[in-house]
Each structure stands twice: as structure tokens, then as C-alpha cells.
Scaffold this motif. Structure first.
Motif, mmCIF file in Angstrom:
data_model
loop_
_atom_site.group_PDB
_atom_site.id
_atom_site.type_symbol
_atom_site.label_atom_id
_atom_site.label_comp_id
_atom_site.label_asym_id
_atom_site.label_seq_id
_atom_site.Cartn_x
_atom_site.Cartn_y
_atom_site.Cartn_z
ATOM 1 N N LEU A 150 0.789 -1.207 0.014
ATOM 2 C CA LEU A 150 -0.029 0.083 -0.176
ATOM 3 C C LEU A 150 1.041 1.353 -0.039
ATOM 4 N N LEU A 151 0.668 2.225 -0.898
ATOM 5 C CA LEU A 151 1.351 3.328 -1.022
ATOM 6 C C LEU A 151 0.462 4.504 -0.975
ATOM 7 N N LYS A 152 1.029 5.561 -0.350
ATOM 8 C CA LYS A 152 0.234 6.962 -0.177
ATOM 9 C C LYS A 152 1.187 7.910 -0.955
ATOM 10 N N LEU A 153 0.767 8.354 -1.890
ATOM 11 C CA LEU A 153 1.706 9.377 -2.976
ATOM 12 C C LEU A 153 0.594 10.595 -3.321
ATOM 13 N N ALA A 154 0.999 11.667 -3.148
ATOM 14 C CA ALA A 154 0.366 12.888 -3.481
ATOM 15 C C ALA A 154 -1.063 12.738 -2.803
ATOM 16 N N GLY A 155 -1.107 12.407 -1.824
ATOM 17 C CA GLY A 155 -2.297 12.415 -0.928
ATOM 18 C C GLY A 155 -3.316 11.368 -1.305
ATOM 19 N N GLU A 156 -2.915 10.260 -2.212
ATOM 20 C CA GLU A 156 -3.862 9.405 -2.597
ATOM 21 C C GLU A 156 -3.325 7.712 -2.430
ATOM 22 N N PHE A 157 -4.084 6.808 -2.370
ATOM 23 C CA PHE A 157 -3.482 5.494 -2.003
ATOM 24 C C PHE A 157 -3.604 4.523 -3.130
ATOM 25 N N ILE B 67 -9.172 3.828 -2.588
ATOM 26 C CA ILE B 67 -7.839 3.486 -3.387
ATOM 27 C C ILE B 67 -7.975 4.333 -4.770
ATOM 28 N N LYS B 68 -7.020 4.933 -4.986
ATOM 29 C CA LYS B 68 -6.981 5.650 -6.316
ATOM 30 C C LYS B 68 -6.919 4.738 -7.429
ATOM 31 N N ALA B 69 -5.891 3.745 -7.180
ATOM 32 C CA ALA B 69 -5.614 2.649 -8.294
ATOM 33 C C ALA B 69 -4.910 1.574 -7.704
ATOM 34 N N VAL B 70 -5.418 0.251 -8.114
ATOM 35 C CA VAL B 70 -4.725 -1.070 -8.102
ATOM 36 C C VAL B 70 -3.804 -1.278 -9.134
ATOM 37 N N ILE B 71 -2.878 -1.410 -9.073
ATOM 38 C CA ILE B 71 -1.676 -1.602 -9.774
ATOM 39 C C ILE B 71 -1.314 -3.064 -9.991
ATOM 40 N N LEU B 72 -1.611 -3.688 -11.150
ATOM 41 C CA LEU B 72 -1.446 -5.159 -11.374
ATOM 42 C C LEU B 72 -0.300 -5.524 -12.412
ATOM 43 N N SER B 73 0.668 -6.579 -11.777
ATOM 44 C CA SER B 73 1.741 -6.957 -12.583
ATOM 45 C C SER B 73 1.490 -8.165 -13.670
ATOM 46 N N HIS B 74 0.486 -9.147 -13.173
ATOM 47 C CA HIS B 74 0.269 -10.330 -13.964
ATOM 48 C C HIS B 74 -1.027 -11.039 -13.384
ATOM 49 N N TRP C 286 3.809 -2.891 -22.901
ATOM 50 C CA TRP C 286 5.309 -2.337 -22.562
ATOM 51 C C TRP C 286 5.483 -1.185 -23.008
ATOM 52 N N TRP C 287 5.969 -0.251 -22.175
ATOM 53 C CA TRP C 287 6.499 1.026 -22.342
ATOM 54 C C TRP C 287 5.452 2.195 -22.730
ATOM 55 N N GLN C 288 4.214 1.847 -22.659
ATOM 56 C CA GLN C 288 3.123 2.665 -22.438
ATOM 57 C C GLN C 288 2.864 3.201 -21.163
ATOM 58 N N GLN C 289 2.272 4.449 -20.908
ATOM 59 C CA GLN C 289 2.246 4.978 -19.657
ATOM 60 C C GLN C 289 0.626 5.602 -19.507
ATOM 61 N N THR C 290 0.546 5.908 -18.370
ATOM 62 C CA THR C 290 -0.760 6.677 -18.140
ATOM 63 C C THR C 290 -0.564 7.422 -16.765
ATOM 64 N N GLU C 291 -1.472 8.600 -17.049
ATOM 65 C CA GLU C 291 -1.544 9.703 -16.072
ATOM 66 C C GLU C 291 -2.844 9.351 -14.864
ATOM 67 N N LEU C 292 -2.329 9.544 -13.680
ATOM 68 C CA LEU C 292 -3.355 9.371 -12.558
ATOM 69 C C LEU C 292 -3.132 10.441 -11.774
ATOM 70 N N GLY C 293 -4.065 11.528 -12.018
ATOM 71 C CA GLY C 293 -3.685 12.864 -11.041
ATOM 72 C C GLY C 293 -2.165 13.184 -11.163
ATOM 73 N N ALA C 294 -1.432 13.477 -10.011
ATOM 74 C CA ALA C 294 0.078 13.737 -9.900
ATOM 75 C C ALA C 294 0.915 12.752 -10.339
ATOM 76 N N LEU C 295 0.494 11.303 -10.484
ATOM 77 C CA LEU C 295 1.409 10.401 -10.943
ATOM 78 C C LEU C 295 1.400 10.040 -12.448
ATOM 79 N N THR C 296 2.527 9.334 -12.556
ATOM 80 C CA THR C 296 2.634 8.687 -14.076
ATOM 81 C C THR C 296 3.299 7.287 -13.672
#
Length: 349
Positions: free
Chosen positions: A79-86, A121-128, A174-184
Motif C-alpha cells: 500500500l502506497l500513499k502518494l500525492a495524497g492518494e492511496f 484507493i486511487k488505483a490497484v496496480i497489477l503486474s500479472h 510495455w513502454w506505454q504510460q498513463t497519468e493518474l492525478g499527479a502520478l505517471t
């Protein structure tokens, strides 16, 4: 997405994904032996003698914590808290990392906090899509309290079949990106495989993640064998304040898809990491090595290479911008097994 053709890229034949370099294949007899040993010939020290207690987290504590905080909840769930969001990585809250809750690898410890107690939770980040990284029950329980699910290509389609609203799902190659609030968030390569059953092998992509926040930069490895993609990630997106690097569930018989500790350390250096936090350990029995071996090995290696290593206990808060080394919290739980194995404990440098 980067247009650099020299960057590592998966291969796709219209149905299955393949790694940049073909993985070594085991023969039928060797594969049968691997499974036989895994289920019937395991050493007694692959799991603690008894379940161990972990600190309980509360929503109030999480909400009051400063930005750039991180908590290990178990295995590769952070669980990460970054730029005010989880943000939550690879959420597994079930008792077993398995398609069945009556068999399969069982947790060494309870989750530090229940899903219903988590803040929004702002986003769940899944690897596989493997069961020790993608827990269907957890995903469905998280859906109402989660704004987005960020996945490698194909995994989002699986989530949609489970009832997650498509507007909440973002799938990246792979190598694509997305913006979520203050995060990339950038989907980056890993060397692994996918599948949750007998008929869906490699039909969904796997990846690692670059997480760029206003005050820190984090690399989350997901699962991977060691390969030259780590150097490419470091060149494109490094350096990183913290790497969350797979260090566990390794074996000489499957070197292509999981790293030995010395390779985890090298991958950390390749991506240009400053502090290394070893993950993919301490929660499930997924290999033949002692459950405490990943911690002892990576500690000795980090000491020898003068790499900054942090080993926070489960549920202990870590400041990503100013990590602390942590304590060898596993040793009191593994003291007897370590003594029986003749292991001499290394002290943090």
C-alpha cells in the motif's frame, strides 16, 4: 509509448505472448519431478513453525500518515500513499494463493488490514494474473472503493469478466504510460509468463511498473527472471529512490522466470535504484528454499556490495523519500530453523 526499436519487446502470435528471449523448456520427466518434489518432498523449513503475528493497521492511521509512505501487507501486496492518494499493488487478501481456498499455499500471517477498512484507493496496480498476485475475491471486494485498475494488456479483460466496470480499467503494453492525478505509471518489461488454468497459458501480458510521483520515483518488479530489460528500464526511467524487487520463490530449476537473490540485487543496480526493498517473500510457501532464506541472502549480498537495503516488517511504515534499514524481524521467528541449518546471521551494515 517509446518509439525506440532497440527497447525490449514481447512477441505476440495473435494468441500467446512470449518473452523477448525464449525461456528454457523442461522435459516431461523433469517437469513431473519438479511438481512431485514441490508437493511431496519439501524441506520442513519452507514455512514458519507456526503462523506469526503482524501489526494491525487502521484506516485512521493510514489517513494520518504523511505522503510518500509505504506499507508491506504481505508477499507483493504493498500500500502506497502518494500525492495524497492511496495505491495498492498486486492485492492478495485471501487465505491461500490458489484457485481453491481448501488447498494450495497458505498465508504465514494474517493481512494487517481488511479490505473493508482500507481508505479509498486511487488505483490497484497489477503486474500479472498469477494467483499470488491477482486475487479474484480481493479484486471484487476492492471494486467499490477503487477508482482505477491499471493492468498489463489482457489482464483488464479478465477483470471485466469478473464484473469490474470497463471505465475503471486501463490496460497498457510495455513502454506505454498513463497519468493518474499527479502520478505517471509506466508499464515496463519483465521476463515471466501468465495463466490461471490449463487453457489460458500466456494469453495475458505480464509487466513491471515505473511509478513516478512528485517527490519520488519507484520501481515495482512484479515477477521476473533476470534479463537485459532491467538495464533498458534504468536507462529510460531511472534513477529510482526505491526498488520493490522480487526476492523469493526462486529455484535453480526455474531460472528464467524468477531471480536468485544475487540477480535481484543486480536488477536493482541495473535499474539504477538507490534503496532496495525485497518483496515476494515472507507470506507464502512457493519454492523449496527456507522461508527466511531470501532475507538472509539479500542482506549478505547488500552488505558485500554496499547497497542500501530496507527490510520493514509487515505493516511497518516506510518513508519512501528517507527509508530506514529496518530490523531483521524474521530472525526471532526462524531462530530454531536457522540454527538447525547452521546459518550464521548477517548483521545490517
Amino acid at each position: 509509448m517509446s518509439n525506440n526499436s532497440a527497447l525490449p519487446r514481447y512477441r505476440f502470435d495473435g494468441k500467446q505472448y512470449r518473452n523477448t528471449q525464449p525461456l528454457p523448456k523442461s522435459g516431461f520427466k523433469e517437469t513431473v519431478k519438479i511438481f512431485w518434489d514441490f508437493f511431496f518432498n519439501k524441506p520442513s523449513n519452507t514455512q514458519p513453525a507456526a503462523p506469526f503475528e503482524v501489526k494491525k493497521l487502521t484506516q485512521a492511521e493510514l489517513l494520518a500518515a504523511p505522503d510518500n509512505s509505504l506499507w508491506r501487507l504481505g508477499h507483493s501486496t504493498l500500500l502506497l500513499k502518494l500525492a495524497g492518494e492511496f495505491y495498492l499493488t498486486d492485492p492478495v487478501f485471501s487465505e491461500r494463493a490458489s484457485p481453491f481456498q481448501w488447498m494450495g499455499p497458505k498465508r504465514f500471517h494474517a493481512t494487517p488490514i481488511g479490505i473493508e477498512q482500507l481508505p479509498p484507493i486511487k488505483a490497484v496496480i497489477l503486474s500479472h494474473d498469477h494467483y499470488d498476485h491477482l486475487d479474484k475475491a480481493a479484486v471484487k471486494a476492492l471494486a467499490a472503493n477503487t477508482q482505477y485498475f491499471i493492468t498489463p494488456t489482457g489482464v483488464g479483460d479478465l477483470l471485466a469478466k469478473w464484473g469490474i466496470k470497463e471505465e475503471k480499467i486501463r490496460q497498457l503494453d510495455w513502454w506505454q504510460q498513463t497519468e493518474l492525478g499527479a502520478l505517471t505509471l509506466v508499464a515496463t518489461p519483465s521476463q515471466h509468463f501468465s495463466g490461471r488454468g490449463l487453457g489460458d497459458g500466456n494469453q495475458r501480458l505480464w509487466c513491471s511498473w515505473v511509478i513516478k510521483a512528485p517527490q519520488c520515483r519507484i520501481f515495482f518488479s512484479g515477477d521476473s527472471g533476470y534479463f537485459d530489460g532491467f538495464k533498458a528500464i534504468g536507462e529510460q526511467h531511472g534513477p529510482f529512490d526505491l526498488t520493490l524487487m522480487e526476492t523469493g520463490a526462486y529455484d535453480p530449476k526455474w531460472p528464467g522466470v524468477h531471480m536468485q537473490p544475487k540477480e535481484s540485487l543486480q536488477a536493482h543496480l541495473d535499474v539504477q535504484g538507490q534503496w532496495l526493498l525485497p518483496i515476494h517473500n515472507g507470506t507464502f510457501d512457493l519454492a523449496m528454499h527456507a522461508w527466511f532464506d531470501p532475507f538472509e541472502q539479500i542482506l549478505a549480498l547488500a552488505n558485500s556490495r554496499q547497497v542500501a537495503l530496507c527490510t520493514p516488517a509487515m505493516a511497518e511504515r516506510l518513508d519512501i523519500t528517507a527509508p530506514h534499514k529496518g530490523q531483521p524481524w524474521w530472525r526471532p521467528l526462524a531462530k530454531e530453523a536457522m540454527a538447525q541449518s547452521g546459518i550464521v546471521a548477517n548483521e545490517p551494515s
